[in-house]
Design a protein around this motif. Structure first.
Motif, short mmCIF file in Angstrom:
data_model
loop_
_atom_site.label_atom_id
_atom_site.label_comp_id
_atom_site.label_asym_id
_atom_site.label_seq_id
_atom_site.Cartn_x
_atom_site.Cartn_y
_atom_site.Cartn_z
N LEU A 15 0.60 -1.52 -0.11
CA LEU A 15 0.18 0.30 0.25
C LEU A 15 0.47 1.18 0.13
N ALA A 16 1.73 1.25 1.00
CA ALA A 16 2.92 2.50 0.59
C ALA A 16 3.63 3.18 -0.50
N ALA A 17 3.25 1.88 -1.11
CA ALA A 17 4.71 1.04 -2.67
C ALA A 17 3.45 2.11 -3.69
N ARG A 18 2.08 1.79 -3.52
CA ARG A 18 0.94 2.31 -4.63
C ARG A 18 0.24 3.63 -4.19
N ILE A 19 0.89 3.84 -2.93
CA ILE A 19 0.66 5.97 -2.36
C ILE A 19 1.47 6.12 -3.39
N PHE A 20 3.19 6.04 -2.53
CA PHE A 20 4.03 6.84 -3.37
C PHE A 20 4.28 6.93 -4.86
N ALA A 21 3.73 5.32 -5.07
CA ALA A 21 3.69 5.73 -7.06
C ALA A 21 2.60 6.79 -7.67
N SER A 22 1.43 6.49 -7.01
CA SER A 22 0.14 7.84 -7.08
C SER A 22 1.20 9.60 -7.22
N LEU A 23 1.58 9.02 -5.85
CA LEU A 23 2.34 10.74 -5.55
C LEU A 23 3.39 11.04 -6.93
N VAL A 24 4.09 9.96 -7.51
CA VAL A 24 5.04 9.93 -8.91
C VAL A 24 4.27 10.58 -9.91
N LEU A 25 3.35 9.36 -9.96
CA LEU A 25 2.60 10.64 -11.14
C LEU A 25 1.61 11.59 -11.24
N THR A 26 0.78 12.24 -9.57
CA THR A 26 -0.09 12.85 -9.76
C THR A 26 0.41 14.01 -10.87
N GLU A 27 -1.32 14.53 -11.16
CA GLU A 27 -0.63 15.87 -11.84
C GLU A 27 -1.03 17.12 -10.25
N GLU A 28 -1.34 16.39 -9.73
CA GLU A 28 -2.16 17.76 -8.83
C GLU A 28 -0.60 18.17 -7.97
N ASP A 29 -1.24 19.58 -7.34
CA ASP A 29 -0.60 19.41 -6.21
C ASP A 29 -0.50 19.34 -4.93
N GLY A 30 0.07 17.90 -4.92
CA GLY A 30 -0.58 17.13 -3.74
C GLY A 30 -1.64 16.66 -3.51
N LEU A 31 -1.28 15.14 -3.02
CA LEU A 31 -2.58 14.93 -2.63
C LEU A 31 -3.39 14.36 -1.35
N THR A 32 -3.99 14.90 -0.78
CA THR A 32 -4.98 14.61 1.02
C THR A 32 -4.72 13.60 0.51
N PHE A 33 -5.10 13.30 2.59
CA PHE A 33 -5.37 11.87 3.13
C PHE A 33 -6.64 10.95 2.24
N GLU A 34 -7.95 12.47 2.48
CA GLU A 34 -9.01 11.70 1.50
C GLU A 34 -8.65 11.15 0.48
N ASP A 35 -7.62 11.96 -0.23
CA ASP A 35 -7.64 11.50 -2.35
C ASP A 35 -6.75 10.62 -2.11
N CYS A 36 -6.18 9.71 -1.30
CA CYS A 36 -5.67 9.11 -1.43
C CYS A 36 -6.39 7.24 -0.74
N ILE A 37 -7.70 7.60 0.03
CA ILE A 37 -8.37 6.41 0.55
C ILE A 37 -8.98 6.15 -0.60
N ASN A 38 -9.55 7.49 -1.64
CA ASN A 38 -10.59 7.42 -2.44
C ASN A 38 -9.53 6.68 -3.39
N ARG A 39 -7.92 6.99 -4.40
CA ARG A 39 -7.88 6.17 -5.45
C ARG A 39 -6.98 5.03 -4.61
N ARG A 40 -6.53 4.58 -3.53
CA ARG A 40 -6.51 3.16 -3.18
C ARG A 40 -7.16 2.25 -2.53
N GLY A 41 -8.57 2.47 -2.18
CA GLY A 41 -8.93 1.60 -1.66
C GLY A 41 -8.96 0.58 -0.28
N ALA A 42 -8.16 1.58 0.37
CA ALA A 42 -7.92 0.83 2.02
C ALA A 42 -8.32 1.98 2.97
N SER A 43 -8.49 1.13 3.86
CA SER A 43 -8.73 2.14 5.33
C SER A 43 -8.15 3.03 5.88
N LYS A 44 -8.92 4.11 6.44
CA LYS A 44 -8.63 4.87 7.05
C LYS A 44 -7.13 4.57 7.91
#
Length: 160
Positions: free
Chosen positions: A27-56
């Motif tokens: 999960l940490a690796a996928r979050i890091f990968a999401s941050l590498v590829l995001t076009e947004e100015d950072g991801l929020t905690f909620e963004d990470c939940i929505n993109r990964r579909g994992a628990s809080k």
């Protein structure tokens, strides 16, 4: 395939790479990968939940691990209480990676030299038997070290 499907597939591939490269949990690796590829100015905690579909709690644990290892950092925006996560030291990510590789190769070269010296002194037949293989391998390590140093210097000049 849509852009989003291609991006999700790349996040998965990159995540697998980060798992092995940095010894990260999936999960940490996928979050890091999401941050590498995001076009947004950072991801929020909620963004990470929505993109990964994992628990809080799982997202929180993964983000804390990435923060502790200094893979990510966070910032806030004026008037917004949320934290935004981004890759730490974006500008020197490759430099840090190359320096880790260089240190690994330098340690490899030193230990190889010590083994060769030991064999030369105490196991001369083994030393002689491995001469050709050792010379080829030592040259490879030396060449790779030189290439890494040259690349690091070039990237450091770009930072200035």
């Amino acid at each position: 395939m849509s852009k989003e499907e291609i991006k999700n597939k790349l996040i998965e591939e990159l995540g697998v790479h980060f798992e092995s490269e940095y010894d990260l949990p999936p999960l940490a690796a996928r979050i890091f990968a999401s941050l590498v590829l995001t076009e947004e100015d950072g991801l929020t905690f909620e963004d990470c939940i929505n993109r990964r579909g994992a628990s809080k709690s799982s997202i929180s644990t993964s983000l804390n691990l990435l923060l502790q290892r200094e893979f990510v950092k966070y910032f806030t925006k004026s008037g917004d209480r949320r934290r935004y996560f981004e890759i730490a030291d974006k500008n020197i990510f490759f430099l840090k990676k190359l320096n880790r590789s260089l240190k690994h190769l330098e340690r490899e070269g030193k230990i190889l030299q010590k083994v060769a010296e030991y064999n030369a002194q105490f196991r001369p037949e083994k030393h002689f038997e491995n001469t050709n293989k050792r010379e080829v391998y030592t040259k490879c390590v030396s060449d790779m070290t030189t290439i890494l140093k040259t690349t690091i210097e070039a990237l450091e000049k770009q930072q200035k």
